[in-house]
Design an enzyme around this catalytic site. Structure first.
Site, PDB file in Angstrom:
ATOM      1  N   ASP A 140       3.675  11.626  -5.756  1.00 59.69           N
ATOM      2  CA  ASP A 140       2.430  11.270  -5.071  1.00 59.69           C
ATOM      3  C   ASP A 140       1.496  12.474  -4.993  1.00 59.69           C
ATOM      4  O   ASP A 140       1.935  13.622  -5.080  1.00 59.69           O
ATOM      5  CB  ASP A 140       2.727  10.824  -3.628  1.00 59.69           C
ATOM      6  CG  ASP A 140       3.542   9.541  -3.602  1.00 59.69           C
ATOM      7  OD1 ASP A 140       3.478   8.775  -4.571  1.00 59.69           O
ATOM      8  OD2 ASP A 140       4.246   9.328  -2.590  1.00 59.69           O
TER       9      ASP A 140
HETATM   10  N1  URA Z   1       9.036   9.134  -3.278  1.00 64.07           N
HETATM   11  C1  URA Z   1       7.850   9.129  -2.637  1.00 64.07           C
HETATM   12  O1  URA Z   1       7.682   8.443  -1.638  1.00 64.07           O
HETATM   13  N2  URA Z   1       6.880   9.900  -3.125  1.00 64.07           N
HETATM   14  C2  URA Z   1       7.012  10.675  -4.204  1.00 64.07           C
HETATM   15  O2  URA Z   1       6.073  11.366  -4.591  1.00 64.07           O
HETATM   16  C3  URA Z   1       8.254  10.670  -4.858  1.00 64.07           C
HETATM   17  C4  URA Z   1       9.255   9.879  -4.371  1.00 64.07           C
END
Ligand code: URA
Length: 240
Positions: free
Chosen positions: A101
């Protein structure tokens, strides 16, 4: 090399999609339309898909320590900074292996090798993806237990995960927990913790199979060497 494999290796389409392109008459070798799926490509042949020449580039693999505030895509229509902007000039068309993310930091692999990517992200291969999450709330064995059994997120059960409680700060009402999963669903770690009543405040990926971020500061990247790549391939068959 068989024409569909050649197209897939070039990162243009999956093998199956490549067969469709061939059957639709959209693929040429040296200007001649390919009609037989069994056609092979020889060195020096010029292959075009929909009139565009494609190249079988050397496979390259990079490791990036992704900082916060960068998106895990190759380009962005809103002009936001992408992980590609952080790498030195790379002539091959690389893309991230899975996504982190915008606000997640840590370990991200980038490559132009589609088969490698499929292998790394398929849950069947059980490659460890290890995250450290700072959570709002107090983590304990009771509230984290469902993570190890699998829980429903977006209507689908997660595979069993492992956790380690690294720190609990009751005065600040927060905890630090390491979570190891083998899947890579959208916002998976955040949703898993949310499902047990703990909000993720900060998230970082610290390990991917046999790789960690030793020696790489946020924003830094480096090429993976042959040994590291073969260790990742082995991890995909042994699960670690
Ligand atoms: N899980 C998440 O919630 N975000 C990420 O960036 C990677 C795994």
């Amino acid at each position: 090399m068989r024409i569909n494999k050649y197209i897939a290796h070039a990162g243009v389409a999956s093998r199956r999609k490549a067969e469709e392109l061939i059957m639709q008459g959209l693929v040429t070798i040296n200007g001649q339309k390919v009609t037989a799926l069994a056609t092979t490509v020889k060195s020096g042949d010029v292959v075009e898909v929909e009139g565009q020449p494609i190249y079988n580039e050397e496979k390259v693999y990079y490791l990036l320590n992704k900082p916060r505030g960068v998106i895990s895509s190759v380009s962005d229509d809103k002009g936001r900074k992408t992980v590609i902007d952080l790498l030195p000039e790379v002539k091959e068309r690389i893309y991230p292996v899975g996504r982190l993310d915008w606000d997640t930091t840590g370990l991200l692999i980038l490559t132009n090798d589609g088969d490698f990517t499929d292998k790394m992200i398929h849950p069947r291969n059980e490659i460890d993806k290890v995250y450290v999450a700072r959570l709002k709330g107090i983590a304990n064995k009771e509230n984290l237990r469902p993570l190890t059994r699998g829980l429903l997120i977006d209507g689908k059960k997660t595979k069993p995960a492992r956790y380690r409680i690294l720190k609990v700060e009751p005065d600040k009402n927060r905890s630090l927990v390491e979570l190891t999963i083998h899947e890579g669903r959208n916002h998976q770690v955040k949703k898993m913790f949310e499902a047990v009543g703990l909000l993720v405040d900060k998230l970082s990926r610290t390990r991917f199979g046999t790789l960690d971020l030793t020696g790489l500061r946020p924003g830094e990247s480096r090429r993976l060497n042959k040994k590291e790549i073969s260790q990742l391939h082995n991890a995909a068959t042994q699960g670690n």
